[in-house]
Design an enzyme around this catalytic site. Structure first.
Site, PDB file in Angstrom:
ATOM      1  N   HIS A 293       0.877  -1.174   0.000  1.00 44.87           N
ATOM      2  CA  HIS A 293       0.000   0.000   0.000  1.00 44.87           C
ATOM      3  C   HIS A 293       0.913   1.222   0.000  1.00 44.87           C
ATOM      4  CE1 HIS A 293      -2.818   2.954   1.760  1.00 44.87           C
ATOM      5  NE2 HIS A 293      -3.813   2.117   1.492  1.00 44.87           N
TER       6      HIS A 293
ATOM      7  N   ASP B 271       3.483  -4.116   8.051  1.00 42.44           N
ATOM      8  CA  ASP B 271       2.260  -3.333   7.879  1.00 42.44           C
ATOM      9  C   ASP B 271       1.103  -4.295   8.153  1.00 42.44           C
ATOM     10  OD1 ASP B 271      -0.063  -2.190   6.970  1.00 42.44           O
ATOM     11  OD2 ASP B 271       0.787  -1.419   5.106  1.00 42.44           O
TER      12      ASP B 271
ATOM     13  N   GLN C  80      -4.109  -4.859   7.230  1.00 46.26           N
ATOM     14  CA  GLN C  80      -5.088  -5.864   6.791  1.00 46.26           C
ATOM     15  C   GLN C  80      -5.021  -7.140   7.629  1.00 46.26           C
ATOM     16  OE1 GLN C  80      -7.502  -5.322   4.700  1.00 46.26           O
ATOM     17  NE2 GLN C  80      -6.761  -3.326   4.039  1.00 46.26           N
TER      18      GLN C  80
ATOM     19  N   LYS D 187     -10.201  -0.524  10.900  1.00 48.11           N
ATOM     20  CA  LYS D 187     -10.393  -1.724  10.066  1.00 48.11           C
ATOM     21  C   LYS D 187     -10.723  -2.943  10.934  1.00 48.11           C
ATOM     22  CE  LYS D 187      -7.091  -0.228   6.529  1.00 48.11           C
ATOM     23  NZ  LYS D 187      -7.908   0.235   5.404  1.00 48.11           N
TER      24      LYS D 187
ATOM     25  N   CYS E  76      -4.723   2.300  -3.671  1.00 44.20           N
ATOM     26  CA  CYS E  76      -3.483   2.886  -3.102  1.00 44.20           C
ATOM     27  C   CYS E  76      -2.313   1.930  -3.275  1.00 44.20           C
ATOM     28  CB  CYS E  76      -3.642   3.240  -1.626  1.00 44.20           C
ATOM     29  SG  CYS E  76      -4.903   4.457  -1.331  1.00 44.20           S
TER      30      CYS E  76
HETATM   31  N1  PLP Z   1      -1.583  -0.540   4.647  1.00 50.29           N
HETATM   32  C1  PLP Z   1      -2.517  -1.327   4.117  1.00 50.29           C
HETATM   33  C2  PLP Z   1      -2.158  -2.719   3.686  1.00 50.29           C
HETATM   34  C3  PLP Z   1      -3.819  -0.856   3.980  1.00 50.29           C
HETATM   35  O1  PLP Z   1      -4.758  -1.643   3.437  1.00 50.29           O
HETATM   36  C4  PLP Z   1      -4.131   0.454   4.402  1.00 50.29           C
HETATM   37  C5  PLP Z   1      -5.475   1.015   4.216  1.00 50.29           C
HETATM   38  O2  PLP Z   1      -6.267   0.538   3.441  1.00 50.29           O
HETATM   39  C6  PLP Z   1      -3.113   1.225   4.970  1.00 50.29           C
HETATM   40  C7  PLP Z   1      -1.852   0.700   5.070  1.00 50.29           C
HETATM   41  C8  PLP Z   1      -3.371   2.621   5.451  1.00 50.29           C
HETATM   42  O3  PLP Z   1      -4.225   2.603   6.555  1.00 50.29           O
HETATM   43  P1  PLP Z   1      -4.811   3.946   7.154  1.00 50.29           P
HETATM   44  O4  PLP Z   1      -5.470   4.656   6.011  1.00 50.29           O
HETATM   45  O5  PLP Z   1      -5.786   3.485   8.196  1.00 50.29           O
HETATM   46  O6  PLP Z   1      -3.681   4.726   7.728  1.00 50.29           O
END
Ligand code: PLP
Length: 425
Positions: free
Chosen positions: A139, A216, A219, A242, A382
């Site tokens: 992401h 990260d 998910q 989430k 993203c």
């Molecule tokens: N990393 C992953 C794999 C994600 O799916 C997301 C959001 O969809 C993020 C990071 C970013 O999360 P946030 O927008 O809650 O900061």
């Protein structure tokens, strides 16, 4: 804590090895909404999950019975709010495998948690020629902060590519992670492909070369039992919204000795020890990284979200996801020409299922499904480097959670069939 008897919530998931999804659905008031005249079928939990009544209730309880600023006040409400805030931190520490509460930093989301590490540890430790390894399926939240850091420091970004099946291609890993590697930043579960990455194995290799590992978990944390020590990560970032919790709240786990050595990220109240015109010293962990008035209400509310998930049981949640993902993949595969991106093996993936239709753009798919009350996501999610690697500009993505069942998947597939007729296909 005083309770609001008029609005007390019902217990949710049952502590059994099988989920009773009908009971779980009943815990989520929003699932009673009608959308465009249809029952809401919410298949966009990878973007943000819905909230059970007891989480909604906890937020209102906080404001009704304990709101005050924390840590500084000497009155009863300040004490109540402080205790609840720190109780939530302890809960997070337990939830991710029993780390120390001082190793849990509250912030605004996975994005901020990763930026924190890039701006503090990264600024202090990455130098010219150092290598930062990311995967091709990151992401942007776990790519852009490293890209910007690498630009500032003249460091090098290396990538672990993906296979055509949507797994990480580890065949060249020994030439990608090596003595110049300072950090491996890797998603635990892909938000596009659903792939669960072998983070433990990669962390073990990184350690051999003295590199740190950032996971990260945006998910993975909502869907898998997490033990950050077993994973072998040094940092792990995830988002409350989430995983049944409120928006605007993120979590960063960091190993104590690393966090202690890192400079602060933001400066102001709460994060200091002593301030004079000659000198400023910083507070101990975790306060060093929580400058200013934090997101108290959402931190306190997150405690209820974790309680909900624990009552359901993360192993049960995972088993349910495996079953439902298998069912969804099978049903989608029955639609001629529909292409699922990412692994087909349910044990190696989560319930974020991206797909493309040979002739209908993902945005049109999403718009048509919305007209039938079905919420999915369409776009690049993203993850533009991944889209480029897959040769796509966008995908449609249905993503599952514990309040979804086969009837939701059937509604999706029926609507896709109807959509093809609508477009004359
Ligand atoms: N990393 C992953 C794999 C994600 O799916 C997301 C959001 O969809 C993020 C990071 C970013 O999360 P946030 O927008 O809650 O900061």
């Amino acid at each position: 804590m005083p309770t609001d008897t008029k609005n007390s919530s019902q217990p949710a998931g049952r502590p059994s090895s099988e989920l009773n999804v009908d009971l779980i659905k009943a815990d989520f008031p929003i699932l009673e909404e009608k959308v465009n005249g249809h029952r809401l079928v919410y298949l966009d939990s990878a973007a943000s999950s819905q909230k059970p009544q007891e989480v909604v209730h906890a937020l209102s309880q906080y404001y009704r019975h304990m709101h005050s600023n924390i840590h500084r006040g000497l009155h009863t409400l300040a004490e109540r709010a402080t205790v609840a805030y720190e109780k939530s931190r302890q809960h997070v520490a337990d939830f991710i495998g029993g780390v120390e509460p001082e190793e849990v930093i509250f912030n605004s989301g996975t994005t901020e948690a990763i930026n924190l590490v890039a701006r503090t540890w990264g600024e202090a430790n990455i130098n010219e020629g150092d290598e930062i390894v990311v995967t091709e399926m990151e992401h942007h939240a776990n790519f852009v902060p490293w890209f910007m850091l690498a630009q500032r420091k003249k460091a090098v970004i290396r990538k672990l590519p993906i296979t055509v099946c949507g797994h990480l291609d580890l065949s060249e890993i020994d030439s990608i992670i090596g003595p110049r590697t300072k950090l491996v930043a890797i998603t635990h579960m892909s938000n596009v492909l659903g792939t669960i990455n072998p983070i433990q194995e990669i962390a073990a290799l990184a350690k051999k070369h003295g590199a740190l590992v950032l996971g990260d978990g945006a998910q993975a944390a909502p869907h898998l039992p997490i033990n950050v020590r077993d994973l072998g990560v040094d940092f792990y970032a995830f988002s409350a919204h989430k995983m049944m919790g409120p928006t605007g709240l993120g979590l960063l786990y960091g190993r104590r000795e690393l966090l202690e050595a890192m400079p602060p990220y933001k400066f102001g109240g709460e994060m200091i020890s002593k301030v004079s015109f000659d000198e400023v010293t910083f507070a101990e962990l975790p306060h060093k990284f929580e400058a200013g008035t934090p997101n108290i209400a959402d931190v306190v509310t997150f405690d209820a979200a974790l309680t909900y998930l624990e009552r359901v049981g993360m192993n049960n949640a995972r088993q349910h996801e495996i079953d439902l993902t298998g069912y969804t993949i099978e049903k989608l595969n029955s639609l001629n020409g529909l292409e699922i991106q990412g692994p087909q093996e349910v044990e190696q993936r989560g319930g974020a299922i991206s797909f493309t239709d040979p002739t209908i753009h993902p945005h049109d798919i999403s718009t048509f499904l919305d007209s039938r009350g079905i919420a999915i996501r369409a776009g690049h999610h993203c993850a533009q480097p991944l889209m480029r690697a897959m040769g796509k500009v966008a995908t449609a993505r249905a993503s599952l959670y514990i309040y979804n069942d086969r009837s939701d998947v059937d509604a999706l597939v029926e609507a896709l069939v109807e959509m093809r007729k609508y477009f004359g296909l």
